[in-house]
Design a protein around this motif. Structure first.
Motif, PDB file in Angstrom:
ATOM      1  N   UNK A 292       0.740  -1.429  -0.212  1.00 20.66           N
ATOM      2  CA  UNK A 292       0.308   0.432  -0.004  1.00 20.66           C
ATOM      3  C   UNK A 292       1.218   1.235  -0.075  1.00 20.66           C
ATOM      4  N   UNK A 293       2.171   1.518  -0.419  1.00 21.87           N
ATOM      5  CA  UNK A 293       2.969   1.689   0.819  1.00 21.87           C
ATOM      6  C   UNK A 293       4.260   2.452  -0.590  1.00 21.87           C
ATOM      7  N   UNK A 294       4.500   1.592  -1.017  1.00 19.21           N
ATOM      8  CA  UNK A 294       4.863   1.986  -2.265  1.00 19.21           C
ATOM      9  C   UNK A 294       4.985   2.561  -3.028  1.00 19.21           C
ATOM     10  N   UNK A 295       6.150   3.374  -3.443  1.00 16.24           N
ATOM     11  CA  UNK A 295       5.376   4.405  -4.566  1.00 16.24           C
ATOM     12  C   UNK A 295       4.488   5.441  -3.649  1.00 16.24           C
ATOM     13  N   UNK A 296       3.969   5.565  -2.520  1.00 11.86           N
ATOM     14  CA  UNK A 296       3.142   6.220  -2.345  1.00 11.86           C
ATOM     15  C   UNK A 296       3.402   8.263  -2.774  1.00 11.86           C
ATOM     16  N   UNK A 297       4.429   8.473  -2.548  1.00  9.22           N
ATOM     17  CA  UNK A 297       5.053   9.058  -2.801  1.00  9.22           C
ATOM     18  C   UNK A 297       5.822   9.573  -4.500  1.00  9.22           C
ATOM     19  N   UNK A 298       4.542   9.388  -5.519  1.00  5.94           N
ATOM     20  CA  UNK A 298       4.479   9.879  -6.831  1.00  5.94           C
ATOM     21  C   UNK A 298       4.797  10.780  -7.199  1.00  5.94           C
ATOM     22  N   UNK A 299       4.369  11.202  -8.650  1.00  2.00           N
ATOM     23  CA  UNK A 299       4.882  12.394  -9.250  1.00  2.00           C
ATOM     24  C   UNK A 299       2.965  13.272  -8.900  1.00  2.00           C
ATOM     25  N   UNK A 300       2.013  12.359  -9.321  1.00  3.01           N
ATOM     26  CA  UNK A 300       1.127  13.056  -8.835  1.00  3.01           C
ATOM     27  C   UNK A 300       0.438  13.333  -7.267  1.00  3.01           C
ATOM     28  N   UNK A 301       1.155  12.432  -6.150  1.00  2.00           N
ATOM     29  CA  UNK A 301       1.250  12.971  -5.246  1.00  2.00           C
ATOM     30  C   UNK A 301       2.698  14.968  -4.607  1.00  2.00           C
ATOM     31  N   UNK A 302       3.677  14.091  -5.290  1.00  2.00           N
ATOM     32  CA  UNK A 302       4.417  15.289  -5.394  1.00  2.00           C
ATOM     33  C   UNK A 302       3.799  16.470  -6.083  1.00  2.00           C
ATOM     34  N   UNK A 303       3.046  16.391  -7.401  1.00  2.00           N
ATOM     35  CA  UNK A 303       2.506  17.498  -7.752  1.00  2.00           C
ATOM     36  C   UNK A 303       1.746  18.424  -6.558  1.00  2.00           C
TER      37      UNK A 303
ATOM     38  N   UNK B 247      11.328   4.279   4.273  1.00  2.00           N
ATOM     39  CA  UNK B 247      11.693   2.841   3.766  1.00  2.00           C
ATOM     40  C   UNK B 247      12.554   3.327   2.144  1.00  2.00           C
ATOM     41  N   UNK B 248      13.193   3.053   2.080  1.00  2.00           N
ATOM     42  CA  UNK B 248      13.575   2.986   0.355  1.00  2.00           C
ATOM     43  C   UNK B 248      12.354   2.463  -0.119  1.00  2.00           C
ATOM     44  N   UNK B 249      11.241   3.175  -1.302  1.00  2.00           N
ATOM     45  CA  UNK B 249      10.734   2.507  -2.408  1.00  2.00           C
ATOM     46  C   UNK B 249       9.091   3.487  -1.646  1.00  2.00           C
ATOM     47  N   UNK B 250       8.991   4.102  -0.401  1.00  2.00           N
ATOM     48  CA  UNK B 250       7.738   4.711  -0.169  1.00  2.00           C
ATOM     49  C   UNK B 250       7.987   6.149  -1.890  1.00  2.00           C
ATOM     50  N   UNK B 251       9.366   6.996  -1.466  1.00  2.00           N
ATOM     51  CA  UNK B 251       9.287   7.641  -2.172  1.00  2.00           C
ATOM     52  C   UNK B 251       9.503   6.800  -3.660  1.00  2.00           C
ATOM     53  N   UNK B 252       9.357   7.583  -4.393  1.00  2.00           N
ATOM     54  CA  UNK B 252       9.236   7.443  -6.182  1.00  2.00           C
ATOM     55  C   UNK B 252      10.794   7.338  -6.531  1.00  2.00           C
ATOM     56  N   UNK B 253      11.912   7.264  -6.359  1.00  2.00           N
ATOM     57  CA  UNK B 253      12.698   8.310  -6.796  1.00  2.00           C
ATOM     58  C   UNK B 253      13.045   9.453  -8.133  1.00  2.00           C
ATOM     59  N   UNK B 254      12.188   8.303  -9.233  1.00  2.00           N
ATOM     60  CA  UNK B 254      12.376   9.543 -10.518  1.00  2.00           C
ATOM     61  C   UNK B 254      11.747  10.455 -10.614  1.00  2.00           C
ATOM     62  N   UNK B 255      10.741  10.060  -9.818  1.00  2.00           N
ATOM     63  CA  UNK B 255       9.707  10.714  -9.714  1.00  2.00           C
ATOM     64  C   UNK B 255      10.535  12.674  -8.935  1.00  2.00           C
ATOM     65  N   UNK B 256      10.680  11.718  -8.155  1.00  2.00           N
ATOM     66  CA  UNK B 256      11.385  12.709  -7.137  1.00  2.00           C
ATOM     67  C   UNK B 256      12.829  14.154  -7.029  1.00  2.00           C
ATOM     68  N   UNK B 257      13.236  12.866  -8.190  1.00  2.00           N
ATOM     69  CA  UNK B 257      14.329  13.531  -9.086  1.00  2.00           C
ATOM     70  C   UNK B 257      14.153  14.643  -9.393  1.00  2.00           C
ATOM     71  N   UNK B 258      13.136  14.316 -10.780  1.00  2.00           N
ATOM     72  CA  UNK B 258      11.907  15.331 -11.602  1.00  2.00           C
ATOM     73  C   UNK B 258      11.474  16.493 -10.558  1.00  2.00           C
ATOM     74  N   UNK B 259      10.972  15.982  -9.577  1.00  2.00           N
ATOM     75  CA  UNK B 259      10.100  17.435  -8.737  1.00  2.00           C
ATOM     76  C   UNK B 259      10.864  18.118  -8.615  1.00  2.00           C
ATOM     77  N   UNK B 260      11.926  17.890  -8.220  1.00  2.00           N
ATOM     78  CA  UNK B 260      13.379  18.422  -7.062  1.00  2.00           C
ATOM     79  C   UNK B 260      13.827  19.238  -8.964  1.00  2.00           C
TER      80      UNK B 260
END
Length: 67
Positions: free
Chosen positions: A8-19, A32-45
């Motif tokens: 349920x929490x894997x990729x909880x912070x994806x592009x949509x949530x970050x936006x 934990x690693x995996x809760x935040x999608x690192x690709x989307x986070x990099x893009x958001x930053x």
């Protein structure tokens, strides 16, 4: 944010949530690693979607980076 990694929490912070976060927000992942999608986070930053981020956990550890 601090939550266990589960289906349920894997990729909880994806592009949509970050936006949906405020542009002034900082995401801090001490869970934990995996809760935040690192690709989307990099893009958001890179695109100033959020103000910043800090993490002491990653999907792949140890973190491999080249400067």
């Amino acid at each position: 944010m601090h939550t266990p990694l589960s289906n349920e929490t894997r990729n909880l912070f994806d592009g949509a949530r970050l936006r949906r976060m405020k542009k002034s927000a900082f995401l801090i992942n001490a869970a934990r690693g995996g809760v935040v999608n690192e690709e989307y986070l990099f893009h958001a930053l890179q695109n100033n979607v959020i103000a910043g981020a800090a993490a002491d956990v990653f999907v792949q550890e140890p973190l491999r980076c080249s400067v």
